[in-house]
Design a protein around this motif. Structure first.
Motif, PDB file in Angstrom:
ATOM      1  N   VAL A 186       0.840  -1.198   0.000  1.00 29.98           N
ATOM      2  CA  VAL A 186       0.000   0.000   0.000  1.00 29.98           C
ATOM      3  C   VAL A 186       0.876   1.250   0.000  1.00 29.98           C
ATOM      4  N   ARG A 187       0.470   2.235  -0.788  1.00 29.86           N
ATOM      5  CA  ARG A 187       1.224   3.481  -0.841  1.00 29.86           C
ATOM      6  C   ARG A 187       0.800   4.399   0.303  1.00 29.86           C
ATOM      7  N   VAL A 188       1.786   4.989   0.952  1.00 28.66           N
ATOM      8  CA  VAL A 188       1.542   5.865   2.096  1.00 28.66           C
ATOM      9  C   VAL A 188       2.141   7.230   1.801  1.00 28.66           C
ATOM     10  N   TRP A 189       1.310   8.256   1.932  1.00 25.61           N
ATOM     11  CA  TRP A 189       1.813   9.620   1.809  1.00 25.61           C
ATOM     12  C   TRP A 189       2.494  10.013   3.116  1.00 25.61           C
ATOM     13  N   ILE A 190       3.697  10.538   3.012  1.00 27.13           N
ATOM     14  CA  ILE A 190       4.442  10.958   4.186  1.00 27.13           C
ATOM     15  C   ILE A 190       5.028  12.347   3.954  1.00 27.13           C
ATOM     16  N   LEU A 191       5.352  13.009   5.053  1.00 21.20           N
ATOM     17  CA  LEU A 191       6.078  14.268   4.993  1.00 21.20           C
ATOM     18  C   LEU A 191       7.461  14.054   5.579  1.00 21.20           C
ATOM     19  N   VAL A 192       8.470  14.376   4.806  1.00 24.91           N
ATOM     20  CA  VAL A 192       9.853  14.230   5.257  1.00 24.91           C
ATOM     21  C   VAL A 192      10.387  15.612   5.625  1.00 24.91           C
ATOM     22  N   PRO A 193      10.826  15.807   6.875  1.00 27.56           N
ATOM     23  CA  PRO A 193      11.327  17.128   7.282  1.00 27.56           C
ATOM     24  C   PRO A 193      12.680  17.430   6.636  1.00 27.56           C
ATOM     25  N   PHE A 194      12.622  17.934   5.403  1.00 28.27           N
ATOM     26  CA  PHE A 194      13.829  18.323   4.683  1.00 28.27           C
ATOM     27  C   PHE A 194      13.643  19.768   4.253  1.00 28.27           C
ATOM     28  N   LEU A 195      14.413  20.701   4.836  1.00 26.24           N
ATOM     29  CA  LEU A 195      14.194  22.124   4.695  1.00 26.24           C
ATOM     30  C   LEU A 195      12.824  22.467   5.287  1.00 26.24           C
ATOM     31  N   LEU A 196      11.748  22.315   4.547  1.00 29.41           N
ATOM     32  CA  LEU A 196      10.418  22.441   5.126  1.00 29.41           C
ATOM     33  C   LEU A 196       9.863  21.036   5.302  1.00 29.41           C
ATOM     34  N   PHE A 197       8.874  20.641   4.492  1.00 28.84           N
ATOM     35  CA  PHE A 197       8.366  19.270   4.519  1.00 28.84           C
ATOM     36  C   PHE A 197       8.216  18.802   3.078  1.00 28.84           C
ATOM     37  N   LEU A 198       8.866  17.701   2.762  1.00 32.06           N
ATOM     38  CA  LEU A 198       8.838  17.151   1.418  1.00 32.06           C
ATOM     39  C   LEU A 198       7.818  16.015   1.361  1.00 32.06           C
ATOM     40  N   PRO A 199       6.741  16.142   0.555  1.00 33.52           N
ATOM     41  CA  PRO A 199       5.751  15.066   0.477  1.00 33.52           C
ATOM     42  C   PRO A 199       6.225  13.950  -0.448  1.00 33.52           C
ATOM     43  N   LEU A 200       6.090  12.733   0.002  1.00 38.40           N
ATOM     44  CA  LEU A 200       6.450  11.559  -0.792  1.00 38.40           C
ATOM     45  C   LEU A 200       5.383  10.496  -0.634  1.00 38.40           C
ATOM     46  N   ARG A 201       5.227   9.648  -1.633  1.00 40.46           N
ATOM     47  CA  ARG A 201       4.336   8.509  -1.533  1.00 40.46           C
ATOM     48  C   ARG A 201       5.176   7.247  -1.713  1.00 40.46           C
ATOM     49  N   LEU A 202       5.272   6.448  -0.637  1.00 38.75           N
ATOM     50  CA  LEU A 202       6.139   5.279  -0.622  1.00 38.75           C
ATOM     51  C   LEU A 202       5.347   4.039  -0.205  1.00 38.75           C
ATOM     52  N   PRO A 203       5.822   2.845  -0.568  1.00 38.02           N
ATOM     53  CA  PRO A 203       5.160   1.627  -0.099  1.00 38.02           C
ATOM     54  C   PRO A 203       5.230   1.513   1.424  1.00 38.02           C
ATOM     55  N   ALA A 204       4.211   0.891   1.999  1.00 41.93           N
ATOM     56  CA  ALA A 204       4.152   0.766   3.457  1.00 41.93           C
ATOM     57  C   ALA A 204       5.348   0.011   4.005  1.00 41.93           C
ATOM     58  N   TRP A 205       5.871  -0.957   3.244  1.00 40.62           N
ATOM     59  CA  TRP A 205       6.981  -1.744   3.779  1.00 40.62           C
ATOM     60  C   TRP A 205       8.223  -0.884   3.968  1.00 40.62           C
ATOM     61  N   ILE A 206       8.367   0.172   3.177  1.00 41.98           N
ATOM     62  CA  ILE A 206       9.503   1.081   3.372  1.00 41.98           C
ATOM     63  C   ILE A 206       9.251   1.990   4.570  1.00 41.98           C
ATOM     64  N   VAL A 207       8.063   2.575   4.638  1.00 39.99           N
ATOM     65  CA  VAL A 207       7.747   3.513   5.712  1.00 39.99           C
ATOM     66  C   VAL A 207       7.789   2.829   7.071  1.00 39.99           C
ATOM     67  N   LEU A 208       7.073   1.699   7.179  1.00 39.59           N
ATOM     68  CA  LEU A 208       6.995   1.015   8.470  1.00 39.59           C
ATOM     69  C   LEU A 208       8.267   0.238   8.779  1.00 39.59           C
ATOM     70  N   GLY A 209       8.910  -0.287   7.753  1.00 42.43           N
ATOM     71  CA  GLY A 209      10.185  -0.961   7.977  1.00 42.43           C
ATOM     72  C   GLY A 209      11.230  -0.004   8.504  1.00 42.43           C
ATOM     73  N   PHE A 210      11.263   1.197   7.935  1.00 41.23           N
ATOM     74  CA  PHE A 210      12.196   2.218   8.413  1.00 41.23           C
ATOM     75  C   PHE A 210      11.883   2.605   9.846  1.00 41.23           C
ATOM     76  N   TRP A 211      10.584   2.750  10.160  1.00 38.00           N
ATOM     77  CA  TRP A 211      10.182   3.081  11.525  1.00 38.00           C
ATOM     78  C   TRP A 211      10.638   2.007  12.507  1.00 38.00           C
ATOM     79  N   PHE A 212      10.445   0.736  12.142  1.00 43.49           N
ATOM     80  CA  PHE A 212      10.825  -0.354  13.040  1.00 43.49           C
ATOM     81  C   PHE A 212      12.333  -0.406  13.246  1.00 43.49           C
TER      82      PHE A 212
END
Length: 272
Positions: A186-212
């Motif tokens: 599943v694609r998840v929209w995220i905000l990455v704090p880079f300068l301001l906030f950079l919006p990206l849409r990434l697969p859940a396995w990347i977002v949650l895997g990185f979090w874990f």
């Protein structure tokens, strides 16, 4: 850390339990003694003593969970003056505390707005799909089970600690673990704090895997100068518990909708 804002994963039913959990957490926070001043940006010794008395009563304490050793003296909520100056008055507890029950009550306690809102954001975005897959009753039981696994897991790793353990993050980590198992693409929209906030849409396995991975690194003491008051180990245990509980459901989980191209402006609004 990244900030999730939306997942492209529609649900079939209204997530009543997820909404109820969010409402309960917010209500408990607003009525927690001693936090009124922190909400208004103020704090004093009286509020601190009231908060400490409340947490000693309702928070989970590792030493109590593992050794069933309740303290002889606890803060009463009153302020007194001793040999070293003003402080919180302590006395034998006038209540009976059940350590196992405190794991449940601790799931609804938070120490600050940032703590509360961060947890509720993750629960809102990822909890609705897990509730949709499990059903209302099974999701409620799943949530509590992950919270207990996280609480006791952390307690076993810190059996001598008398610091109170509070927050819904252990249970919510279980939700994230289940999401990774059931909806990895599943694609998840995220905000990455880079300068301001950079919006990206990434697969859940990347977002949650990185979090874990971050939680695992921090729980080992690496990457942070001090673990502070964040129970990273509870996040790790809760996440793994959620993955294990979700594995039997993976086979029958329908695939997510096909992600569409990266859209901006009006074209993107209807996907939110």
């Amino acid at each position: 850390m990244v900030i999730p804002v939306h997942d492209v994963n529609p649900v079939r039913r209204t997530p009543y339990v997820t909404y109820a959990l969010i409402a309960a957490n917010v209500a408990v926070f607003l009525f927690t003694p001693g936090l009124a001043g922190s909400v208004a940006g103020q704090s004093d010794l009286s509020q601190f003593c009231h908060l400490q008395a409340f947490l000693d009563h309702y928070a989970a304490v590792p030493r109590e969970l593992i050794h069933d050793q309740l303290p002889r003296l606890v803060p009463t909520g009153a302020v007194g003056v001793g040999p070293h100056g003003p402080g919180c008055v302590v006395a034998p507890p006038d209540y009976d505390k059940s350590p196992p029950a405190s794991v449940f009550t601790a799931m609804f306690l938070h120490g600050s707005w940032l703590h509360l809102l961060g947890n509720m954001l993750f629960l809102l975005i990822f909890g609705n799909n897990i509730e949709d897959r499990l059903g209302h009753i099974r999701f409620a039981l799943f949530y509590v089970a992950c919270g207990y696994a996280a609480g006791y897991g952390y307690a076993y790793l810190n059996a001598s600690s008398s610091d109170p353990l509070i927050g819904a993050s252990g249970a919510i980590a279980g939700v994230l673990g289940a999401y990774l198992v059931l909806f990895p693409r599943v694609r998840v929209w995220i905000l990455v704090p880079f300068l301001l906030f950079l919006p990206l849409r990434l697969p859940a396995w990347i977002v949650l895997g990185f979090w874990f991975v971050l939680q695992a690194v921090y729980s080992s003491g690496n990457g942070v100068s001090s673990a502070g008051t964040v129970a990273y180990a509870a996040h790790v245990v809760g996440f793994i518990a959620g993955m294990i509980l979700a594995l039997p459901l993976r086979q029958g989980t329908p695939p997510p909708p096909e992600p569409r191209g990266l859209l901006w402006g009006r074209q993107a609004r209807h996907t939110w």
